[in-house]
Scaffold this active site. Structure first.
Site, PDB file in Angstrom:
ATOM      1  N   LYS A 142      13.090  26.315  14.027  1.00  6.59           N
ATOM      2  CA  LYS A 142      11.713  26.807  14.097  1.00  6.59           C
ATOM      3  C   LYS A 142      11.305  27.081  15.550  1.00  6.59           C
ATOM      4  O   LYS A 142      10.581  28.030  15.823  1.00  6.59           O
ATOM      5  CB  LYS A 142      10.765  25.797  13.449  1.00  6.59           C
ATOM      6  CG  LYS A 142      10.955  25.697  11.947  1.00  6.59           C
ATOM      7  CD  LYS A 142      10.118  24.577  11.358  1.00  6.59           C
ATOM      8  CE  LYS A 142      10.361  24.411   9.869  1.00  6.59           C
ATOM      9  NZ  LYS A 142       9.570  23.316   9.282  1.00  6.59           N
ATOM     10  N   GLY A 155       8.183  21.090  13.798  1.00  5.90           N
ATOM     11  CA  GLY A 155       8.605  19.891  13.082  1.00  5.90           C
ATOM     12  C   GLY A 155       9.115  20.210  11.696  1.00  5.90           C
ATOM     13  O   GLY A 155       8.910  21.307  11.172  1.00  5.90           O
ATOM     14  N   ASP A 156       9.784  19.221  11.116  1.00  2.00           N
ATOM     15  CA  ASP A 156      10.254  19.360   9.752  1.00  2.00           C
ATOM     16  C   ASP A 156      10.346  17.967   9.124  1.00  2.00           C
ATOM     17  O   ASP A 156      10.534  16.980   9.833  1.00  2.00           O
ATOM     18  CB  ASP A 156      11.624  20.044   9.690  1.00  2.00           C
ATOM     19  CG  ASP A 156      11.916  20.552   8.299  1.00  2.00           C
ATOM     20  OD1 ASP A 156      11.310  21.565   7.895  1.00  2.00           O
ATOM     21  OD2 ASP A 156      12.717  19.919   7.585  1.00  2.00           O
ATOM     22  N   THR A 157      10.197  17.924   7.813  1.00  2.00           N
ATOM     23  CA  THR A 157      10.304  16.663   7.082  1.00  2.00           C
ATOM     24  C   THR A 157      11.207  16.870   5.881  1.00  2.00           C
ATOM     25  O   THR A 157      11.071  17.857   5.159  1.00  2.00           O
ATOM     26  CB  THR A 157       8.911  16.185   6.612  1.00  2.00           C
ATOM     27  OG1 THR A 157       8.088  15.988   7.765  1.00  2.00           O
ATOM     28  CG2 THR A 157       9.006  14.880   5.823  1.00  2.00           C
ATOM     29  N   SER A 169      11.162  15.221  11.841  1.00  2.58           N
ATOM     30  CA  SER A 169      11.672  15.591  13.162  1.00  2.58           C
ATOM     31  C   SER A 169      10.631  16.397  13.913  1.00  2.58           C
ATOM     32  O   SER A 169       9.741  17.001  13.318  1.00  2.58           O
ATOM     33  CB  SER A 169      12.954  16.418  13.008  1.00  2.58           C
ATOM     34  OG  SER A 169      12.668  17.591  12.264  1.00  2.58           O
TER      35      SER A 169
END
Length: 193
Positions: free
Chosen positions: A59, A76-78, A113
């Site tokens: 991203k 971010g990422d989950t 993250s």
């Protein structure tokens, strides 16, 4: 303290998530929201934490040549992991039901993250929290999906929503990590960045 330290910097959040936007407001940070479409595809050999870190960096790469000298980009990422399988966002109701049935009565790991990027450097980090779910009935799963439409959430649930209130028995780790942003780590890393 963080706000004073960042006076010369402009924060850019590349997330449409209202939760991530609110977290930064709650940290008393002013951010500009900038969105770019990114296809969230990762190599098959990646597992758990590696997936979350890869997607946060992916991203950030979308903004490679779009940052000014004084800007810090936050992406971010989950993901939700159970049985060495990563659960992303469900494509439809059927997939959401399957995910919640899989999580029912079991523990799983939520990994969130973050990638910080400027024109000079990039820093990526993540946090993990273990979530314990009670046994969920089919009626509870149906009710939740119908009334809360969790199609924008990894693992098909939001801990802050109805299903988290009735279904989560305990967590080991940060509540904010489960919601999608390890704010305690973000604060520390922004201070260092």
């Amino acid at each position: 303290m963080l706000k004073e330290k960042l006076t010369q910097k402009k924060l850019v959040l590349a997330s449409g998530s209202p939760r991530r936007q609110q977290f930064l407001k709650d940290l008393d940070l002013d951010v500009e929201i900038r969105l770019k479409p990114v296809e969230e595809i990762y190599p098959d050999e990646l597992k758990g934490e590696e997936i979350a870190l890869f997607l946060a960096e992916l991203k950030a790469k979308a903004f490679e040549n779009d940052l000014a000298e004084n800007e810090i980009l936050i992406t971010g990422d989950t993901i939700v992991c159970i049985d060495d399988q990563a659960l992303g966002k469900p494509k439809d109701k059927t997939e959401a039901i399957k995910m919640l049935q899989n999580l029912s009565g079991r523990t799983h790991e939520v990994i969130s993250s973050v990638c910080l990027k400027s024109t000079q450097k990039t820093k990526t980090f993540c946090d993990k929290t273990v979530v314990y779910f009670k046994e969920l009935s089919s009626a509870e799963i149906e009710y939740y999906i119908e009334n809360h439409q969790p199609f924008d959430k990894a693992g098909a649930y939001g801990i802050q929503e109805w299903i988290g209130q009735i279904g989560v028995q305990k967590i080991e780790g940060s509540y904010f990590t489960v919601m999608g942003m390890p704010t305690h780590l973000l604060y520390d890393e922004l201070l260092k960045f």
